[in-house]
Design an enzyme around this catalytic site. Structure first.
Site, mmCIF file in Angstrom:
data_model
loop_
_atom_site.group_PDB
_atom_site.id
_atom_site.type_symbol
_atom_site.label_atom_id
_atom_site.label_comp_id
_atom_site.label_asym_id
_atom_site.label_seq_id
_atom_site.Cartn_x
_atom_site.Cartn_y
_atom_site.Cartn_z
ATOM 1 N N HIS A 198 0.840 -1.201 0.000
ATOM 2 C CA HIS A 198 0.000 0.000 0.000
ATOM 3 C C HIS A 198 0.882 1.261 0.000
ATOM 4 O O HIS A 198 0.741 2.130 -0.852
ATOM 5 C CB HIS A 198 -0.908 -0.023 1.235
ATOM 6 C CG HIS A 198 -1.815 1.166 1.348
ATOM 7 N ND1 HIS A 198 -3.151 1.104 1.042
ATOM 8 C CD2 HIS A 198 -1.578 2.452 1.733
ATOM 9 C CE1 HIS A 198 -3.701 2.299 1.229
ATOM 10 N NE2 HIS A 198 -2.757 3.133 1.659
ATOM 11 N N GLU A 199 1.803 1.318 0.940
ATOM 12 C CA GLU A 199 2.647 2.514 1.043
ATOM 13 C C GLU A 199 3.560 2.644 -0.169
ATOM 14 O O GLU A 199 3.841 3.746 -0.632
ATOM 15 C CB GLU A 199 3.463 2.511 2.345
ATOM 16 C CG GLU A 199 2.623 2.524 3.621
ATOM 17 C CD GLU A 199 1.538 3.597 3.642
ATOM 18 O OE1 GLU A 199 1.699 4.642 3.000
ATOM 19 O OE2 GLU A 199 0.501 3.364 4.305
ATOM 20 N N HIS A 255 1.713 4.380 -2.896
ATOM 21 C CA HIS A 255 1.789 5.841 -2.738
ATOM 22 C C HIS A 255 3.154 6.329 -3.209
ATOM 23 O O HIS A 255 3.281 7.343 -3.885
ATOM 24 C CB HIS A 255 1.637 6.233 -1.258
ATOM 25 C CG HIS A 255 0.229 6.191 -0.743
ATOM 26 N ND1 HIS A 255 -0.803 6.859 -1.333
ATOM 27 C CD2 HIS A 255 -0.306 5.571 0.349
ATOM 28 C CE1 HIS A 255 -1.925 6.658 -0.634
ATOM 29 N NE2 HIS A 255 -1.647 5.871 0.382
ATOM 30 N N HIS A 301 3.592 6.577 -6.911
ATOM 31 C CA HIS A 301 2.858 7.735 -7.411
ATOM 32 C C HIS A 301 3.725 8.993 -7.286
ATOM 33 O O HIS A 301 3.775 9.831 -8.176
ATOM 34 C CB HIS A 301 1.573 7.894 -6.591
ATOM 35 C CG HIS A 301 0.495 8.686 -7.266
ATOM 36 N ND1 HIS A 301 -0.643 9.077 -6.618
ATOM 37 C CD2 HIS A 301 0.377 9.156 -8.527
ATOM 38 C CE1 HIS A 301 -1.416 9.752 -7.458
ATOM 39 N NE2 HIS A 301 -0.820 9.816 -8.622
#
Ligand code: ZN
Length: 678
Positions: free
Chosen positions: A467-468, A471, A474
């Protein structure tokens, strides 16, 4: 020279001391203020003369602030806490001053009105659009009389939200229930009993167990306590906090606070020329209109309702078999759900740990990212870092270093809990035409390695890491050259969780799990049978969970759309309306969920709670293209990288999504991936 003020590629952590923080920040703010007033005095209004120098000042500030805020999170100390408080005060003043600077706003507006504005690149135009929007939302464009009204309303709202959260806190803390013997708490796991016993001691009881309404106490009791009467008692106290009902009826009652908050918010929206607060909230989001959000939530509810009903019937049947009684109440749901889950797919996170040694998982993650996006990750042990546990990595694309990140995986003292990604450097084009490479902080709190043995992660932790990292990608794979819209900057709130939730999908696929799991003793990858069980557990009661989230989202959104001082101002009636539409398990009439709904009354989620589901839908729909074309299809991966990850906030999010998916988002992939085939 202050080591925070150098223009280096990365912070020079060897040279930085926390005593440098305040002087560095003060100097940057002073220089920035000077530059802003010089630019205004000169009357410049072109990109090169106005925006570029301002971007540079923002970047100076960001570089200093990123380090300070990171230290505060991961290397905290009493000394730093004091410094940090003073720094926050300085920054707040500065930000208010800049946000309210009418002449600065006017200069940007002149630029937007110039004939040659349309000739600027898309990313430049988009960043100006965002800047003007936030000036307008901060009331700076209003005539003087209305400006005063605006700031009075803002002040009022901030004090009301304080009142709201203080009431919730006081009401939560006021209720306790002391139990003498653990025989009266059958079913509670040892860890929960220990917590309750220590709460009893802390609160002056010589022995026994103390029930409180804080989550670490409330949740285990509602999940495990065999005594329905105790669950009911706690449920009633919890669901009536800060209201006119329940054990403390009328004390810390938020009924009036809610009315005043809603009145002030609608007044604020009217001042800014919006129809209502819901519309104002959408000004900075991907969702295009108020109707679009309502339709989105109603559509999800229509498709999920039957699944939720069926799940509830299953649960009731199960409860009947267990208890021998037809009676089934709201406070029984969590309790029987846990029992049912354990019976059907008993798999604990602890059992999964041996399959996920941290180095294997990391290796797998980097290989997955390489196959998907054609970028390579290399550890750079020679680069200095802020802590011996944190290692620096570089990301290469076709032999060129395009980004870097610090990976800080393990829990330790003075480090904030949880996991997050934060930016350290943003990508932007510098005055000499070279590129400032984006750098990220990736922080988790996993169990550290002991005695030379690797840290073993639970599957939940593996998912958190992905998940991190989503990010992080991105932020790091962006190709945008204007900092205000590069990476995660300028990305609407209801889209920010797209790349993170998207990458989690590779933690649930057999092929990718084989790349990242390896039993630390036997060397075998995670068995297929275990994955199947995990997937069943993942899908458990997703329908009911979905309906509950829609209930909160729809309530929040309709409230901020329809509430006016004179009509439609009955908050409880609205809650009832939403429940009739959406809930499959209706709570008793005395419940006052709204009175402790801090997300929307004292947090930043007003008319934005739907964002959770919105972003989930985007992530699931983006992933569904990989399901159709192959989860390691390199063309699909390249498309995703180019259309979503690289674009940051430089395009309207809907356009970006349509460019990748070939159509507007659909809710069906989310339902399918959650085990609800439509
Ligand atoms: Zn996230």
């Amino acid at each position: 020279m202050n080591p925070l003020l150098t223009d280096s590629v990365r912070p020079d952590f060897d040279a930085i001391a926390i005593t440098d923080f305040e002087p560095a920040l003060e100097q940057v703010l002073k220089e920035n203020r000077q530059l802003v007033s010089d630019l205004i005095a000169k009357g410049v209004d072109s990109w090169d003369e106005l925006v570029f120098p301002l971007e540079e000042t923002d970047d100076h500030l960001n570089k200093v602030w990123a380090v300070i805020s990171h230290y505060n999170s991961v290397l905290n100390s009493d000394e730093l806490r004091e410094i940090y408080k003073r720094i926050i005060a300085l920054l707040t003043d500065y930000n208010t001053e800049m946000g309210q600077n009418f002449e600065l706003y006017a200069a940007y507006q002149r630029l937007a009105d110039r004939d040659d504005f349309s000739l600027l690149t898309q990313e430049k135009k988009q960043s100006i659009k965002h800047i003007l929007r936030s000036f307008k939302l901060s009331g700076v464009a209003l005539p003087d009389a209305e400006k005063a009204e605006y700031s009075a309303l803002k002040k009022k709202l901030s004090s009301l939200s304080n009142v709201f959260s203080e009431n919730v806190l006081d009401a939560t803390q006021a209720w306790t229930f002391h139990i003498e013997s653990k025989d009266q708490l059958p079913g509670l796991p040892e860890s929960a009993l220990q917590l309750l016993a220590s709460l009893a001691k802390e609160n002056g009881h010589e022995s026994g167990y103390l029930l409180t309404l804080d989550a670490p106490c409330y949740l285990p009791v509602m999940t495990y306590c065999e005594d329905a009467a105790i669950r009911e008692k706690m449920y009633e106290a919890f669901m009536t906090r800060a209201s006119d009902q329940g054990p403390h009826a009328g004390k810390w009652d938020n009924s009036q606070t809610i009315q005043e908050i809603l009145i002030a918010r609608q007044a604020l929206s009217k001042l800014l020329s919006f129809d209502n607060y819901a519309q104002q909230s959408l000004a900075t989001k991907m969702a295009g209109s108020v109707d679009e959000v309502v339709e989105f939530l109603e559509q999800l509810a229509d498709k999920g309702r039957e699944f939720a009903k069926q799940e509830l019937e299953d649960l009731k049947d199960f409860a009947k078999k267990e208890s021998g009684s037809d009676e089934f109440n709201v406070w029984d749901a969590g309790f029987y759900a846990e029992k049912l889950k354990q019976q059907r797919f008993d798999i604990s996170q602890e059992e999964l740990r041996p399959y996920f040694p941290a180095p294997t998982v990391l290796n797998g993650l980097f290989n997955i990212v390489k196959r998907l996006f054609n970028v390579e990750v290399f550890a750079r042990p020679e680069v200095s870092s802020f802590h011996p546990d944190a290692c620096y990595y570089s990301i290469y694309s076709e032999g060129v270093e395009i980004a870097g990140f610090y990976l800080d995986l393990y829990a330790r003292k003075n480090k904030r809990g949880g996991a997050w990604m934060a930016d350290c450097r943003s990508r932007r084009r510098l005055i000499d035409g070279s590129i400032q490479v984006p750098v990220a902080f990736l922080v988790c709190n996993f169990t550290p390695p002991v005695d030379g043995k690797p840290s073993l992660l639970t599957h939940n932790e593996v998912t958190t890491l992905f998940h991190e990292f989503g990010h992080g990608l991105h932020h790091m794979l962006t190709t945008v050259n204007v900092a205000a819209v590069s990476g995660i900057s300028g990305v609407p709130w209801d889209v920010v969780e797209l790349p993170s939730q998207f990458l989690e999908n590779w933690c649930w696929q057999e092929e990718s799990l084989a790349m990242m799991s390896q039993h630390h003793e036997t060397g075998e990858p995670l068995p297929k049978a275990m994955l199947d069980k995990m997937l069943q557990a993942k899908h458990f009661q997703n329908g009911m969970m979905l309906m509950r989230q829609i209930e909160f989202s729809l309530f929040d959104f309709l409230l901020h759309r329809d509430f006016t001082e004179k009509e439609n101002n009955d908050v409880l009636a609205l809650m009832d309306y939403v429940r009739n539409k959406v809930s499959v398990l209706k709570p008793p009439a005395y419940t006052r969920f709204s009175h402790a709904f801090s997300h929307i009354f004292s947090g930043g989620y007003a008319a934005g709670y739907y964002s959770y589901k919105w972003a989930e839908v985007l992530a699931a729909d983006a992933f569904s293209r990989f399901e159709e074309e192959g989860i390691f299809n390199s063309q699909t991966g390249l498309d995703y990288k180019e259309q979503i990850l690289q674009k940051g906030g430089s395009l309207e999010a809907m356009d970006m999504f349509v460019n990748f998916r070939g159509r507007k988002p659909s809710v069906d992939p989310l339902l399918k991936q959650a085990g609800m085939k439509v």
